[in-house]
Design a protein around this motif. Structure first.
Motif, mmCIF file in Angstrom:
data_model
loop_
_atom_site.group_PDB
_atom_site.id
_atom_site.type_symbol
_atom_site.label_atom_id
_atom_site.label_comp_id
_atom_site.label_asym_id
_atom_site.label_seq_id
_atom_site.Cartn_x
_atom_site.Cartn_y
_atom_site.Cartn_z
ATOM 1 N N ASP A 5 65.215 18.549 126.455
ATOM 2 C CA ASP A 5 65.042 17.296 127.181
ATOM 3 C C ASP A 5 65.219 17.550 128.674
ATOM 4 O OD1 ASP A 5 64.771 15.636 124.868
ATOM 5 O OD2 ASP A 5 66.937 15.809 124.550
ATOM 6 N N SER A 13 55.803 13.292 128.448
ATOM 7 C CA SER A 13 56.413 13.465 127.128
ATOM 8 C C SER A 13 55.872 12.442 126.134
ATOM 9 C CB SER A 13 57.941 13.341 127.228
ATOM 10 O OG SER A 13 58.484 14.387 127.998
ATOM 11 N N ALA A 105 61.392 15.644 123.825
ATOM 12 C CA ALA A 105 60.370 16.677 123.985
ATOM 13 C C ALA A 105 59.743 17.088 122.659
ATOM 14 C CB ALA A 105 60.976 17.899 124.670
ATOM 15 N N VAL A 108 56.035 17.443 122.840
ATOM 16 C CA VAL A 108 55.664 18.654 123.578
ATOM 17 C C VAL A 108 55.810 19.878 122.677
ATOM 18 C CG1 VAL A 108 56.286 20.161 125.514
ATOM 19 C CG2 VAL A 108 56.270 17.680 125.819
#
Length: 355
Positions: A5, A13, A105, A108
């Motif tokens: 993070d 994000s 995240a 991602v």
């Protein structure tokens, strides 16, 4: 390459989360075509095996380590759509239980480590199989090449995310050079592990390797001291060994291997930071990193809370992780398989009868 993070800002994000959710939804539909009653439990095993091997960081340079990402391995063993789901399950378990990879995240990480690695690896793998001679060795060689390129591919995607939403002011050129340089080296380890695993499974059960489907070895007969291809009728009449019908021996041996790797071998893994951690520390990307939301988890950092012995604590955490991943993964893949069976039944029922 678990992104924490705070490395990537909120808008990017969220966008990555939307991309990841779309990819997972598409993969759920695609996995219905890839999974059957034999491969559904094996997909859960593949997820657990990836979890275990990701605990085995290997040194790649002074003060830097790497670990398996697993997209190439999963895609070749159980199919690209199922492969995306396998790695996504691993990332979800790691983020929630072990505080590895930021929760904000997660999109991602799924995009980088599940989607990109699978797409790059499987595209390279299939492209090479079209030009290489048909055979088991070609499958292993293509697996090596696909895995090798998938890791720097994920590094490039991280660089793109950083260019769009990085929270620090590090020049993008430095990020690109550092990330791709170290992850090319990590890709070599990824390729070796992937090729070795695919080769081992092909040696005992080529029928269960998605990437080797259609790879048939003709039945041979000895005639006058020479081996010749058997006639089609003889090949069709050849008995099928019991081991070729049951996946249980492979499943048990694979699970035991994963448990041993996570529970015992992981203690000897490299303690150096992985490629992303090293680059982030050297370049200042981690300046705005935030503490993980699950930092207080009883299994955070792959250790069991209140167990003082480091070897025992890490081993127990690894065993719990493998067990949890195989249960969650197998449950998901059986549900996907059941949905396919229901769809086929509904289609057959709705089809008009011929008169």
């Amino acid at each position: 390459m678990h992104v924490p993070d705070g490395f990537i800002n909120a808008p990017v994000s969220v966008a990555a989360g939307a991309v990841a959710a779309t990819a997972v939804a598409v993969s759920l539909r695609g996995a219905r075509r890839e999974l059957d009653e034999r491969t559904a439990p094996l997909a859960g095993l593949v997820a657990a095996f990836i979890f275990a091997v990701q605990m085995l960081n290997f040194p790649v340079a002074a003060g830097t380590s790497g670990h398996l990402l697993g997209g190439a391995l999963a895609a070749i063993l159980v199919g690209p759509c199922t492969g995306v789901l396998c790695v996504s399950v691993v990332l979800l378990m790691q983020g929630i239980l072990f505080a590895d990879g930021g929760l904000t995240a997660l999109g991602v990480n799924i995009t980088n480590m599940a989607v990109v690695t699978v797409v790059v690896a499987y595209a390279v793998f299939r492209g090479l199989l079209k030009v290489l001679p048909a055979g088991r060795r070609s499958v292993t060689v293509a697996a090596f090449a696909g895995a090798l390129l998938s890791v720097p591919g994920a590094a490039v995607m991280f660089t793109l995310f950083y260019a769009l939403g990085g929270t620090t002011d590090v020049p993008i050129g430095k990020v690109f050079t550092a990330m791709t340089g170290v992850h090319v080296l990590i890709g070599i380890g990824e390729a070796v592990i992937t090729a070795a695993t695919v080769g081992a499974v092909i040696a005992v059960r080529p029928d269960l390797v998605h990437g080797a489907r259609g790879l048939a070895v003709p039945l041979k007969l000895r005639v006058d001291g020479r081996l010749v291809d058997a006639p089609a009728a003889a090949a069709a009449a050849a008995p099928v060994p019991a081991a070729a019908r049951s996946t249980r021996p492979l499943w048990i041996s694979g699970l035991v291997t994963a448990l041993v790797l996570a529970g015992f071998v992981s203690y000897y893994a490299s303690s150096s930071p992985d490629g992303l951690e090293k680059v982030a520390a050297d370049q200042g990307i981690d300046a705005k990193a935030r503490e993980h939301a699950a930092a207080g988890s009883p299994l955070a950092d792959y250790s069991v809370k209140d167990v003082s012995d480091a070897r025992l604590s890490g081993g127990l955490a690894g065993i719990i992780g493998v067990g949890g991943t195989v249960l969650v993964g197998t449950g998901i893949f059986w549900a996907v398989r059941r949905r396919r069976a229901e769809d086929l039944t509904a289609t057959a029922t709705a089809a008009p009868s011929a008169h």
